[in-house]
Design a protein around this motif. Structure first.
Motif, PDB file in Angstrom:
ATOM      1  N   VAL A  63      70.133  34.739  -3.366  1.00 29.45           N
ATOM      2  CA  VAL A  63      69.624  34.563  -2.008  1.00 29.45           C
ATOM      3  C   VAL A  63      69.060  33.153  -1.899  1.00 29.45           C
ATOM      4  N   ASP A  64      69.466  32.430  -0.875  1.00 33.13           N
ATOM      5  CA  ASP A  64      68.980  31.079  -0.613  1.00 33.13           C
ATOM      6  C   ASP A  64      68.132  31.114   0.643  1.00 33.13           C
ATOM      7  N   GLU A  65      66.818  30.961   0.473  1.00 30.76           N
ATOM      8  CA  GLU A  65      65.893  30.899   1.598  1.00 30.76           C
ATOM      9  C   GLU A  65      65.411  29.472   1.854  1.00 30.76           C
ATOM     10  N   GLY A  66      66.197  28.514   1.390  1.00 28.15           N
ATOM     11  CA  GLY A  66      65.839  27.121   1.600  1.00 28.15           C
ATOM     12  C   GLY A  66      64.948  26.590   0.500  1.00 28.15           C
ATOM     13  N   ASP A  67      63.647  26.824   0.615  1.00 29.70           N
ATOM     14  CA  ASP A  67      62.707  26.361  -0.403  1.00 29.70           C
ATOM     15  C   ASP A  67      62.528  27.357  -1.532  1.00 29.70           C
ATOM     16  N   LEU A  68      63.001  28.581  -1.346  1.00 28.70           N
ATOM     17  CA  LEU A  68      62.906  29.632  -2.357  1.00 28.70           C
ATOM     18  C   LEU A  68      64.282  30.231  -2.584  1.00 28.70           C
ATOM     19  N   LEU A  69      64.731  30.242  -3.831  1.00 30.07           N
ATOM     20  CA  LEU A  69      66.048  30.775  -4.164  1.00 30.07           C
ATOM     21  C   LEU A  69      65.900  31.744  -5.319  1.00 30.07           C
ATOM     22  N   THR A  70      66.622  32.861  -5.262  1.00 31.41           N
ATOM     23  CA  THR A  70      66.538  33.868  -6.317  1.00 31.41           C
ATOM     24  C   THR A  70      67.937  34.296  -6.719  1.00 31.41           C
ATOM     25  N   ALA A  71      68.171  34.376  -8.039  1.00 26.55           N
ATOM     26  CA  ALA A  71      69.457  34.827  -8.578  1.00 26.55           C
ATOM     27  C   ALA A  71      69.294  36.232  -9.123  1.00 26.55           C
ATOM     28  N   ALA A  72      70.341  37.042  -8.996  1.00 29.00           N
ATOM     29  CA  ALA A  72      70.234  38.458  -9.324  1.00 29.00           C
ATOM     30  C   ALA A  72      70.223  38.739 -10.816  1.00 29.00           C
ATOM     31  N   GLY A  73      71.070  38.076 -11.581  1.00 29.27           N
ATOM     32  CA  GLY A  73      71.176  38.380 -13.001  1.00 29.27           C
ATOM     33  C   GLY A  73      71.405  37.124 -13.798  1.00 29.27           C
ATOM     34  N   SER A  74      71.556  37.287 -15.105  1.00 29.20           N
ATOM     35  CA  SER A  74      71.710  36.120 -15.965  1.00 29.20           C
ATOM     36  C   SER A  74      72.944  35.317 -15.607  1.00 29.20           C
ATOM     37  N   ALA A  75      74.089  35.984 -15.448  1.00 31.61           N
ATOM     38  CA  ALA A  75      75.304  35.256 -15.092  1.00 31.61           C
ATOM     39  C   ALA A  75      75.241  34.733 -13.664  1.00 31.61           C
ATOM     40  N   ALA A  76      74.573  35.469 -12.774  1.00 31.99           N
ATOM     41  CA  ALA A  76      74.410  34.999 -11.397  1.00 31.99           C
ATOM     42  C   ALA A  76      73.582  33.720 -11.343  1.00 31.99           C
ATOM     43  N   ALA A  77      72.831  33.423 -12.412  1.00 31.42           N
ATOM     44  CA  ALA A  77      72.112  32.156 -12.476  1.00 31.42           C
ATOM     45  C   ALA A  77      73.090  30.990 -12.418  1.00 31.42           C
ATOM     46  N   LEU A  78      74.264  31.158 -13.027  1.00 34.65           N
ATOM     47  CA  LEU A  78      75.287  30.121 -12.939  1.00 34.65           C
ATOM     48  C   LEU A  78      75.786  29.968 -11.507  1.00 34.65           C
ATOM     49  N   ASP A  79      75.979  31.100 -10.818  1.00 34.37           N
ATOM     50  CA  ASP A  79      76.403  31.029  -9.418  1.00 34.37           C
ATOM     51  C   ASP A  79      75.377  30.283  -8.577  1.00 34.37           C
ATOM     52  N   LEU A  80      74.100  30.602  -8.781  1.00 37.33           N
ATOM     53  CA  LEU A  80      73.063  29.934  -8.007  1.00 37.33           C
ATOM     54  C   LEU A  80      72.991  28.453  -8.371  1.00 37.33           C
ATOM     55  N   GLY A  81      73.115  28.138  -9.659  1.00 43.50           N
ATOM     56  CA  GLY A  81      73.077  26.741 -10.062  1.00 43.50           C
ATOM     57  C   GLY A  81      74.190  25.921  -9.440  1.00 43.50           C
ATOM     58  N   LEU A  82      75.412  26.472  -9.420  1.00 44.06           N
ATOM     59  CA  LEU A  82      76.516  25.764  -8.782  1.00 44.06           C
ATOM     60  C   LEU A  82      76.327  25.683  -7.273  1.00 44.06           C
ATOM     61  N   HIS A  83      75.683  26.690  -6.691  1.00 44.55           N
ATOM     62  CA  HIS A  83      75.337  26.635  -5.269  1.00 44.55           C
ATOM     63  C   HIS A  83      74.384  25.472  -5.008  1.00 44.55           C
ATOM     64  N   ILE A  84      73.426  25.258  -5.920  1.00 49.69           N
ATOM     65  CA  ILE A  84      72.509  24.124  -5.784  1.00 49.69           C
ATOM     66  C   ILE A  84      73.273  22.805  -5.850  1.00 49.69           C
ATOM     67  N   TRP A  85      74.187  22.682  -6.824  1.00 48.62           N
ATOM     68  CA  TRP A  85      75.009  21.475  -6.910  1.00 48.62           C
ATOM     69  C   TRP A  85      75.774  21.258  -5.600  1.00 48.62           C
ATOM     70  N   ARG A  86      76.362  22.337  -5.076  1.00 49.32           N
ATOM     71  CA  ARG A  86      77.138  22.221  -3.846  1.00 49.32           C
ATOM     72  C   ARG A  86      76.235  21.858  -2.672  1.00 49.32           C
ATOM     73  N   ARG A  87      75.059  22.463  -2.615  1.00 52.71           N
ATOM     74  CA  ARG A  87      74.132  22.188  -1.522  1.00 52.71           C
ATOM     75  C   ARG A  87      73.608  20.759  -1.587  1.00 52.71           C
ATOM     76  N   ASP A  88      73.339  20.269  -2.787  1.00 55.63           N
ATOM     77  CA  ASP A  88      72.770  18.935  -2.946  1.00 55.63           C
ATOM     78  C   ASP A  88      73.805  17.822  -2.877  1.00 55.63           C
ATOM     79  N   HIS A  89      75.030  18.071  -3.400  1.00 54.13           N
ATOM     80  CA  HIS A  89      75.987  16.987  -3.587  1.00 54.13           C
ATOM     81  C   HIS A  89      77.391  17.272  -3.077  1.00 54.13           C
ATOM     82  N   GLY A  90      77.606  18.427  -2.456  1.00 55.38           N
ATOM     83  CA  GLY A  90      78.902  18.694  -1.866  1.00 55.38           C
ATOM     84  C   GLY A  90      79.830  19.511  -2.741  1.00 55.38           C
ATOM     85  N   ALA A  91      80.861  20.069  -2.098  1.00 54.47           N
ATOM     86  CA  ALA A  91      81.756  21.005  -2.771  1.00 54.47           C
ATOM     87  C   ALA A  91      82.571  20.347  -3.874  1.00 54.47           C
TER      88      ALA A  91
END
Length: 337
Positions: A161-189
């Motif tokens: 879940v991305d709430e802008g200033d607060l982001l939460t990942a569901a599980g250990s592997a989902a941490a990778l999904d959230l991390g790549l989402h951060i890369w995409r959000r910060d620097h593009g697809a």
């Protein structure tokens, strides 16, 4: 926070990772892999992120006592962070120490981004950051989370879940999904895709898709979707339907749906839409300004649908996305493929 493309003399975005007693080593590894290691695949003159691990005491035993982390800064390191990462630990019903909770609160209070990995969301909730906000956690701990923190709007069946200033990942592997989402959000697809290729991990799984919870064994033998996905990616601009995808895979639409759920955790239509949005974002990044052309080439149909889909996925309108990540932004060498 990073605003897309980096500038030549800009300092790296500082990431602090709180390692508390009993923290899961995997999630600490995810944070350091995503944000702490060199990224030669991007062809940049310097790093976009730098990571600092920090602990509430000089020596912290990791989960199950596998090893003790020492020789890293104390919690004062969070005061220099642009993003704070809070990994999970198995004893979630045991309160966190006051020093850890204070570090989380003061980091958020000064406007830094705070993200939790797996059950690290318990710490964010205990610190009071998630009251009235959307969040997720590992599905196995959803009931315990609700009992302890009923004021949080828990979404237990999504990856992150991305709430802008607060982001939460569901599980250990989902941490990778959230991390790549951060890369995409910060620097593009395109930059995020280069990082995902280095990780040999799916470039994009939408945060709204369901976690891989316990479910019955599929009725049909598993079969790799890779050839079908590659075929579809070459034809995103065509009016593909689920029925056509099923015909290409020589299965029924119902069987295809089950295989997508089993292997990707999403539906064929949701996957296809996600791929089209990712292609649209790449076209916008590369300088295509005509939204009707982007919509047609990506298979999203109309400019109105393109606007709605891009905003839903990135939180930005196409014009805002172009300003942040497009070729008019400060120049960043494109990732080598």
């Amino acid at each position: 926070m990073p605003q897309g493309s980096s500038q030549p003399n800009r300092r790296p975005h500082r990431v602090a990772v709180i390692v508390d007693e009993g923290t899961n080593p995997f999630e600490v590894g995810v944070a350091t892999e995503l944000f702490g290691l060199p990224r030669p695949e991007l062809g940049l003159p310097g790093p976009l992120y730098e990571v600092t691990l920090c602990t509430p005491t000089p020596g912290v035993r990791m989960n199950h006592g596998f090893f003790t982390l020492s020789g890293v800064p104390g919690l004062e390191a969070v005061d220099e962070a642009d993003t704070l990462v809070v990994p999970g630990r198995p004893d979630n019903v045991v309160p966190r120490g006051a020093a850890v909770l204070d570090a989380i609160r003061r980091t958020h209070a000064r406007g830094a981004r705070v993200m939790s990995l797996c059950t690290g969301s318990f710490a964010l909730a205990e610190a009071g950051l998630l009251d009235g906000r959307r969040a997720t956690t590992h599905w196995l701990w959803a009931e315990a989370f609700r009992e302890l923190h009923p004021e949080v709007l828990l979404e237990p069946d999504v990856l992150f879940v991305d709430e802008g200033d607060l982001l939460t990942a569901a599980g250990s592997a989902a941490a990778l999904d959230l991390g790549l989402h951060i890369w995409r959000r910060d620097h593009g697809a395109e930059v995020a895709n280069a990082v995902s290729r280095r990780l040999v991990f799916a470039a994009h799984r939408d945060g709204g898709q369901r976690q891989f919870v316990e479910r019955p064994v599929p009725e049909v033998p598993d079969a790799s979707l890779a050839p079908l996905l590659a075929w579809a990616r070459e034809r995103l601009g065509e009016p593909l339907t689920v029925a056509e995808l099923a015909a290409r895979a020589a299965v029924s639409p119902a069987t295809l749906h089950r295989r997508f759920r089993a292997q990707l955790g999403t539906t064929p239509l949701a996957w296809l839409t996600g791929e089209r949005v990712a292609l649209a974002c790449r076209l916008i990044e590369r300088g295509e300004e005509r939204l009707d052309v982007v919509a047609a080439r990506s298979g999203l149909g109309t400019a109105a649908n393109l606007r709605a889909r891009v905003r839903h996925e990135t939180g930005l309108s196409p014009s805002a996305y172009r300003r942040r990540f497009g070729t008019s932004a400060p120049e960043v060498p494109r990732p080598r493929t």
